[in-house]
Design an enzyme around this catalytic site. Structure first.
Site, PDB file in Angstrom:
ATOM      1  N   SER A 190       0.824  -1.208   0.000  1.00  0.00           N
ATOM      2  CA  SER A 190       0.000   0.000   0.000  1.00  0.00           C
ATOM      3  C   SER A 190       0.861   1.262   0.000  1.00  0.00           C
ATOM      4  O   SER A 190       0.455   2.295  -0.530  1.00  0.00           O
ATOM      5  CB  SER A 190      -0.913   0.012   1.225  1.00  0.00           C
ATOM      6  OG  SER A 190      -1.794  -1.075   1.145  1.00  0.00           O
ATOM      7  N   TRP A 191       2.021   1.163   0.632  1.00  0.00           N
ATOM      8  CA  TRP A 191       2.917   2.321   0.674  1.00  0.00           C
ATOM      9  C   TRP A 191       3.211   2.865  -0.726  1.00  0.00           C
ATOM     10  O   TRP A 191       3.363   4.068  -0.937  1.00  0.00           O
ATOM     11  CB  TRP A 191       4.227   1.906   1.372  1.00  0.00           C
ATOM     12  CG  TRP A 191       5.246   2.979   1.453  1.00  0.00           C
ATOM     13  CD1 TRP A 191       6.381   3.115   0.702  1.00  0.00           C
ATOM     14  CD2 TRP A 191       5.246   4.095   2.351  1.00  0.00           C
ATOM     15  NE1 TRP A 191       7.067   4.226   1.068  1.00  0.00           N
ATOM     16  CE2 TRP A 191       6.398   4.847   2.092  1.00  0.00           C
ATOM     17  CE3 TRP A 191       4.373   4.517   3.359  1.00  0.00           C
ATOM     18  CZ2 TRP A 191       6.703   6.000   2.785  1.00  0.00           C
ATOM     19  CZ3 TRP A 191       4.683   5.677   4.057  1.00  0.00           C
ATOM     20  CH2 TRP A 191       5.833   6.412   3.769  1.00  0.00           C
ATOM     21  N   GLU A 192       3.297   1.969  -1.689  1.00  0.00           N
ATOM     22  CA  GLU A 192       3.662   2.360  -3.060  1.00  0.00           C
ATOM     23  C   GLU A 192       2.468   2.851  -3.880  1.00  0.00           C
ATOM     24  O   GLU A 192       2.648   3.310  -5.013  1.00  0.00           O
ATOM     25  CB  GLU A 192       4.316   1.180  -3.786  1.00  0.00           C
ATOM     26  CG  GLU A 192       5.755   0.912  -3.399  1.00  0.00           C
ATOM     27  CD  GLU A 192       5.930   0.258  -2.041  1.00  0.00           C
ATOM     28  OE1 GLU A 192       5.001  -0.448  -1.605  1.00  0.00           O
ATOM     29  OE2 GLU A 192       6.978   0.464  -1.408  1.00  0.00           O
ATOM     30  N   GLU A 219      -0.463  -6.630  11.965  1.00  0.00           N
ATOM     31  CA  GLU A 219       0.768  -7.105  11.332  1.00  0.00           C
ATOM     32  C   GLU A 219       1.625  -5.986  10.772  1.00  0.00           C
ATOM     33  O   GLU A 219       2.629  -6.237  10.125  1.00  0.00           O
ATOM     34  CB  GLU A 219       0.390  -8.053  10.187  1.00  0.00           C
ATOM     35  CG  GLU A 219      -0.265  -9.313  10.693  1.00  0.00           C
ATOM     36  CD  GLU A 219      -0.906 -10.106   9.571  1.00  0.00           C
ATOM     37  OE1 GLU A 219      -0.477  -9.948   8.430  1.00  0.00           O
ATOM     38  OE2 GLU A 219      -1.834 -10.862   9.880  1.00  0.00           O
ATOM     39  N   THR A 220       1.213  -4.759  10.991  1.00  0.00           N
ATOM     40  CA  THR A 220       1.930  -3.654  10.365  1.00  0.00           C
ATOM     41  C   THR A 220       2.529  -2.726  11.417  1.00  0.00           C
ATOM     42  O   THR A 220       1.785  -2.067  12.154  1.00  0.00           O
ATOM     43  CB  THR A 220       0.973  -2.846   9.447  1.00  0.00           C
ATOM     44  OG1 THR A 220       0.269  -3.760   8.624  1.00  0.00           O
ATOM     45  CG2 THR A 220       1.731  -1.871   8.584  1.00  0.00           C
ATOM     46  N   HIS A 222       4.112   0.563  12.774  1.00  0.00           N
ATOM     47  CA  HIS A 222       3.849   1.971  12.427  1.00  0.00           C
ATOM     48  C   HIS A 222       2.607   2.086  11.532  1.00  0.00           C
ATOM     49  O   HIS A 222       2.563   2.856  10.585  1.00  0.00           O
ATOM     50  CB  HIS A 222       5.047   2.606  11.722  1.00  0.00           C
ATOM     51  CG  HIS A 222       6.347   2.319  12.387  1.00  0.00           C
ATOM     52  ND1 HIS A 222       6.614   2.683  13.685  1.00  0.00           N
ATOM     53  CD2 HIS A 222       7.448   1.662  11.944  1.00  0.00           C
ATOM     54  CE1 HIS A 222       7.838   2.280  14.013  1.00  0.00           C
ATOM     55  NE2 HIS A 222       8.356   1.645  12.984  1.00  0.00           N
ATOM     56  N   PHE A 247     -10.776   5.567  -3.107  1.00  0.00           N
ATOM     57  CA  PHE A 247      -9.962   4.997  -2.031  1.00  0.00           C
ATOM     58  C   PHE A 247     -10.489   3.618  -1.652  1.00  0.00           C
ATOM     59  O   PHE A 247     -11.503   3.498  -0.968  1.00  0.00           O
ATOM     60  CB  PHE A 247     -10.022   5.951  -0.837  1.00  0.00           C
ATOM     61  CG  PHE A 247      -9.011   5.647   0.224  1.00  0.00           C
ATOM     62  CD1 PHE A 247      -7.697   6.046   0.087  1.00  0.00           C
ATOM     63  CD2 PHE A 247      -9.375   4.965   1.367  1.00  0.00           C
ATOM     64  CE1 PHE A 247      -6.753   5.778   1.072  1.00  0.00           C
ATOM     65  CE2 PHE A 247      -8.450   4.687   2.361  1.00  0.00           C
ATOM     66  CZ  PHE A 247      -7.132   5.093   2.209  1.00  0.00           C
ATOM     67  N   ARG A 261     -14.856  -7.476   4.308  1.00  0.00           N
ATOM     68  CA  ARG A 261     -15.020  -6.275   3.481  1.00  0.00           C
ATOM     69  C   ARG A 261     -14.561  -6.495   2.050  1.00  0.00           C
ATOM     70  O   ARG A 261     -14.658  -5.601   1.217  1.00  0.00           O
ATOM     71  CB  ARG A 261     -14.238  -5.117   4.093  1.00  0.00           C
ATOM     72  CG  ARG A 261     -14.837  -4.682   5.408  1.00  0.00           C
ATOM     73  CD  ARG A 261     -14.059  -3.603   6.071  1.00  0.00           C
ATOM     74  NE  ARG A 261     -14.340  -3.601   7.492  1.00  0.00           N
ATOM     75  CZ  ARG A 261     -13.689  -2.890   8.382  1.00  0.00           C
ATOM     76  NH1 ARG A 261     -12.732  -2.100   8.000  1.00  0.00           N
ATOM     77  NH2 ARG A 261     -14.016  -2.936   9.651  1.00  0.00           N
TER      78      ARG A 261
HETATM   79  C1  DLZ Z   1       5.888  -3.738   5.247  1.00  0.00           C
HETATM   80  C2  DLZ Z   1       4.391  -3.864   5.191  1.00  0.00           C
HETATM   81  C3  DLZ Z   1       3.691  -4.312   6.318  1.00  0.00           C
HETATM   82  C4  DLZ Z   1       4.374  -4.659   7.590  1.00  0.00           C
HETATM   83  N1  DLZ Z   1       2.353  -4.447   6.285  1.00  0.00           N
HETATM   84  C5  DLZ Z   1       1.697  -4.136   5.152  1.00  0.00           C
HETATM   85  C6  DLZ Z   1       0.285  -4.251   5.079  1.00  0.00           C
HETATM   86  O1  DLZ Z   1      -0.412  -4.669   6.009  1.00  0.00           O
HETATM   87  N2  DLZ Z   1      -0.322  -3.891   3.910  1.00  0.00           N
HETATM   88  C7  DLZ Z   1       0.366  -3.433   2.821  1.00  0.00           C
HETATM   89  O2  DLZ Z   1      -0.252  -3.108   1.789  1.00  0.00           O
HETATM   90  N3  DLZ Z   1       1.691  -3.315   2.866  1.00  0.00           N
HETATM   91  C8  DLZ Z   1       2.373  -3.661   3.983  1.00  0.00           C
HETATM   92  N4  DLZ Z   1       3.729  -3.551   4.032  1.00  0.00           N
HETATM   93  C9  DLZ Z   1       4.455  -3.210   2.784  1.00  0.00           C
HETATM   94  C10 DLZ Z   1       4.599  -1.721   2.520  1.00  0.00           C
HETATM   95  O3  DLZ Z   1       3.363  -1.165   2.080  1.00  0.00           O
HETATM   96  C11 DLZ Z   1       5.674  -1.475   1.447  1.00  0.00           C
HETATM   97  O4  DLZ Z   1       5.340  -2.181   0.287  1.00  0.00           O
HETATM   98  C12 DLZ Z   1       7.039  -1.922   1.886  1.00  0.00           C
HETATM   99  O5  DLZ Z   1       7.405  -1.330   3.097  1.00  0.00           O
HETATM  100  C13 DLZ Z   1       8.115  -1.557   0.819  1.00  0.00           C
HETATM  101  O6  DLZ Z   1       8.197  -0.155   0.658  1.00  0.00           O
END
Ligand code: DLZ
Length: 309
Positions: A190-192, A219-220, A222, A247, A261
């Site tokens: 999701s970060w990307e 599981e995430t 931060h 979104f 969901r």
């Molecule tokens: C690293 C990470 C973690 C711990 N959890 C999730 C998550 O629950 N959902 C998700 O979409 N992505 C997660 N990521 C990955 C980050 O979004 C990202 O892809 C990595 O940190 C690489 O930049």
């Protein structure tokens, strides 16, 4: 205190059930909380799929009913758009003859009937006087024909995000988008999503971007920081490019909640995100039409993406 009215329709067969669920979903009804009673519980086994509307009422009639064909009437504010979507759905299911034209009634409205499964007729209608039934608002509809979409989907938690993707594609295709007009982009997590969404929006080749991902709190590390940044980034891309972004990033405590969901119980948020994207493209076009820019020769018949190119 009276709270609401539910009209229950026992279906004749499982196939009819699936057909009707598909039909009402395609028309943009908001799904309610579905229920399933396992078949090992004789007497109460079965399943239910509620479809919600903002208003309901029970009307007793002593005289001529609104239509002789059915007692199920759905009031709308976009009858012609709904007629197009219903006709497309019926054509796809080989039942193009089971929809009537939208015609004026004797009660200052227009109405059409559709029969998604044999014997089940539903009437859709709207007031002729736009101030009577239509909200005084600019609104988009759910017709996606001619629109181009980018769908950004995260691979992280793929068991969820693939279901969101299926839901989103389902909504886009059922609403009339062509497969060739949908570009799927996969990102690691999701970060990307915001970065890819921005790149795609800036190409000006898409009318809207649909963002799909799943962040699980448990599981995430931060979690809040990542979630806020993903939401902010998608919003910023939308505002700075002028291309609508919807979104569809789930933020759940557990995998079970996310599954609910992603189509299991609480609807499919991918489907909802895609429907929101279609509505926003439609709304943007109406705003442009109203402001007069759609009248320019070059802009006519061009999608939002075409106009911006
Ligand atoms: C690293 C990470 C973690 C711990 N959890 C999730 C998550 O629950 N959902 C998700 O979409 N992505 C997660 N990521 C990955 C980050 O979004 C990202 O892809 C990595 O940190 C690489 O930049």
């Amino acid at each position: 205190m009276i709270k609401g009215i539910t009209w229950i329709h026992p279906v004749l067969s499982p196939a009819d059930f699936e057909q009707l669920v598909s039909f009402f979903s395609a028309l943009g009804f908001q799904p309610g909380r579905s229920w399933d009673q396992p078949s090992d519980r004789p007497g109460i086994a079965g399943r239910g799929r509620p479809f919600l509307a903002p208003l309901g009422n029970l009307e007793l009639i002593d005289g001529q009913p609104p239509t002789a064909k059915t007692q199920l009437l759905v009031e709308t504010t976009e009858l012609d758009a709904l007629h197009r979507v219903a006709a497309q759905w019926l054509a796809r299911h080989g039942a193009e003859t089971r929809i009537g034209p939208a015609e004026e009634t004797h009660w200052k409205s227009r109405l059409f009937t559709a029969e998604p499964v044999p014997g089940f007729v539903v009437a859709f209608w709207e007031w002729l006087d736009p101030l009577r039934g239509r909200p005084l608002a600019l609104e988009g509809d759910l017709t996606a024909a001619g629109m181009k979409f980018a769908v950004v989907v995260a691979r992280w938690n793929a068991v969820i995000t693939e279901r969101l993707l299926q839901g989103a594609l389902d909504a886009l295709l059922r609403s009339g988008a062509r497969r060739d007009d949908i570009q799927i982009a996969r990102v690691p997590g999701s970060w990307e999503i915001p970065g890819a969404a921005r790149q795609l929006a800036e190409t000006r080749q898409f009318d809207a971007v649909v963002a799909l991902g799943c962040l699980l709190r448990g599981e995430t590390a931060h979690y809040e920081a990542i979630y806020n940044e993903v939401a902010r980034g998608i919003g910023q891309s939308q505002q700075e490019t002028g291309v609508p972004h919807s979104f569809g990033v789930l933020t759940c405590d557990t995998l079970e909640q996310a599954l609910d969901r992603a189509g299991l119980k609480g609807g499919n948020k991918g489907f909802e995100a895609a429907a929101a994207a279609i509505e926003m493209v439609s709304l943007y076009r109406r705003i442009e039409e109203k402001s007069g820019s759609a009248g320019e020769p070059e802009a006519q018949n061009a999608g939002l993406a075409g106009r911006r190119a």
